[in-house]
Each structure stands twice: as C-alpha cells, then as structure tokens.
Write a protein that holds these residues in place. Structure first.
Motif, PDB file in Angstrom:
ATOM      1  N   THR A  88     -84.589  58.896  -8.661  1.00  0.00           N
ATOM      2  CA  THR A  88     -83.583  57.843  -8.473  1.00  0.00           C
ATOM      3  C   THR A  88     -83.270  57.161  -9.801  1.00  0.00           C
ATOM      4  OG1 THR A  88     -84.286  57.451  -6.195  1.00  0.00           O
ATOM      5  CG2 THR A  88     -83.105  55.654  -7.276  1.00  0.00           C
ATOM      6  N   ASP A  90     -83.715  58.368 -12.832  1.00  0.00           N
ATOM      7  CA  ASP A  90     -83.040  59.318 -13.728  1.00  0.00           C
ATOM      8  C   ASP A  90     -81.552  59.426 -13.421  1.00  0.00           C
ATOM      9  OD1 ASP A  90     -85.451  59.800 -14.974  1.00  0.00           O
ATOM     10  OD2 ASP A  90     -85.785  61.737 -13.974  1.00  0.00           O
ATOM     11  N   ARG A  91     -81.168  59.277 -12.157  1.00  0.00           N
ATOM     12  CA  ARG A  91     -79.758  59.424 -11.742  1.00  0.00           C
ATOM     13  C   ARG A  91     -79.034  58.087 -11.603  1.00  0.00           C
ATOM     14  NH1 ARG A  91     -82.188  63.417  -7.922  1.00  0.00           N
ATOM     15  NH2 ARG A  91     -82.363  61.745  -6.429  1.00  0.00           N
ATOM     16  N   THR A  94     -75.639  58.118 -13.111  1.00  0.00           N
ATOM     17  CA  THR A  94     -75.001  59.430 -13.085  1.00  0.00           C
ATOM     18  C   THR A  94     -73.908  59.494 -12.024  1.00  0.00           C
ATOM     19  OG1 THR A  94     -77.090  60.435 -13.758  1.00  0.00           O
ATOM     20  CG2 THR A  94     -75.422  61.912 -12.826  1.00  0.00           C
ATOM     21  N   ARG A  97     -74.061  60.987  -8.080  1.00  0.00           N
ATOM     22  CA  ARG A  97     -75.445  60.878  -7.601  1.00  0.00           C
ATOM     23  C   ARG A  97     -75.535  60.856  -6.080  1.00  0.00           C
ATOM     24  NH1 ARG A  97     -77.148  54.579  -8.700  1.00  0.00           N
ATOM     25  NH2 ARG A  97     -75.679  53.711  -7.194  1.00  0.00           N
ATOM     26  N   GLU A 100     -76.887  63.820  -3.838  1.00  0.00           N
ATOM     27  CA  GLU A 100     -78.305  64.139  -3.673  1.00  0.00           C
ATOM     28  C   GLU A 100     -78.745  63.867  -2.236  1.00  0.00           C
ATOM     29  OE1 GLU A 100     -80.253  65.536  -5.974  1.00  0.00           O
ATOM     30  OE2 GLU A 100     -78.530  65.589  -7.321  1.00  0.00           O
TER      31      GLU A 100
END
Length: 168
Positions: A88, A90-91, A94, A97, A100
C-alpha cells in the motif's frame, strides 16, 4: 422526520443546521498519546505504525442513505499485514493503484453506537484512486454495522447517529 435540512437534537437540545453524514476517529483504538515520540511508532492522517509491528490504514465504511443519493460514512482504521502495508505504501502515489486487489484487514476502530463491539470485525480494504481513502468493506455478517453497510440506512437513522455521536 421533516425534509428540512438539519435537526433539533434530543441529546443536547440544540438546533443543528445540517445532519452530519461523516464521522471519523483520529487514530486506531490501540494508539496511545505517549506513542507519538516512541521509536517505531508513526501516526499520520492516513497511516499508522505501532512499535514497528502493527500496521494500520485509514479508510471509509460507506453506508447508502436509502431514498437519496447520499452516502453516510465512518472514517475508520484497519489493521493490515506488514506485507500489505508495504505494498500500500509503495503504491500510495501511483496512478491506477485502484486496480490492485483488496487486502484483508481487521477493523481497529470502536464505534460506540454499535453493539456488540466493532473492534476486530473482518474487512476487505479496497484501494481507490489517488486522493481517495480506501473503501472498507465489512465481512457480510449479522453485525449491525455490516447489515447497515449492505442494506443502507434511512434518514431517521442518520439523525439518530448524529444524536448519539459527540457534537456541538
């Protein structure tokens, strides 16, 4: 209930111009003020770590208000695994996202208007587009909060919640 906005609260006796549709807690139930400066502890507006071993994200339990296009929401905290917290994080910035898959979590917010306790209800955490908090989907059980999320609530229940929650 009248269709006029707002309500006169039977708890405090005050006329409120609006009926609130959102309540939130600032931290997971397990957060203590002394943790603010403790090693391995972090509390931001969206993420929390306790003692470097418990990981939480903030999200929304959304409940449709029947007969309207409105959504009532609880701003809550959910504990997730270290692995899912890392993914979570890391993204977090992004785009895309939200594609996911959801992850498992335990509700870590006590909502005092429900019995039995809301602590440790099973959830699925759905990441949403940038700028939106995750959607928290409760396991479909007979718990009153899970039933309300599935079936929605009426305007009278929204007013009842407003009277039960601290306000002023």
């Amino acid at each position: 209930m009248t269709s006029a906005p707002g309500f006169t609260c039977t708890a405090c006796g005050t006329r409120h111009d609006e009926t609130p549709l959102h309540y939130a807690t600032p931290a997971p139930q397990y957060w203590l003020p002394e943790m603010e400066s403790a090693p391995g502890c972090l509390l931001s507006s969206d993420q929390c770590v306790i003692n470097g071993e418990y990981y939480f994200v903030r999200g929304l339990i959304e409940i449709p208000v029947r007969g309207t296009d409105e959504m009532f929401s609880w701003g809550v905290w959910v504990s997730i695994s270290r692995k899912n917290f890392g993914l979570t994080n890391d993204r977090w910035e992004t785009p895309g996202r939200e594609a996911e898959p959801p992850c498992f979590g335990w509700l870590s917010t006590e909502l005092p208007v429900y019995s039995p306790t809301t602590l440790d209800l099973k959830t699925r955490v759905h990441t949403r587009p940038l700028g939106e908090r995750p959607l928290i989907e409760l396991e479909p059980t007979a718990h009153p909060l899970a039933v309300e999320q599935r079936e929605g609530i009426g305007r009278d229940r929204v007013r009842e919640l407003a009277e039960l929650m601290p306000h002023g």
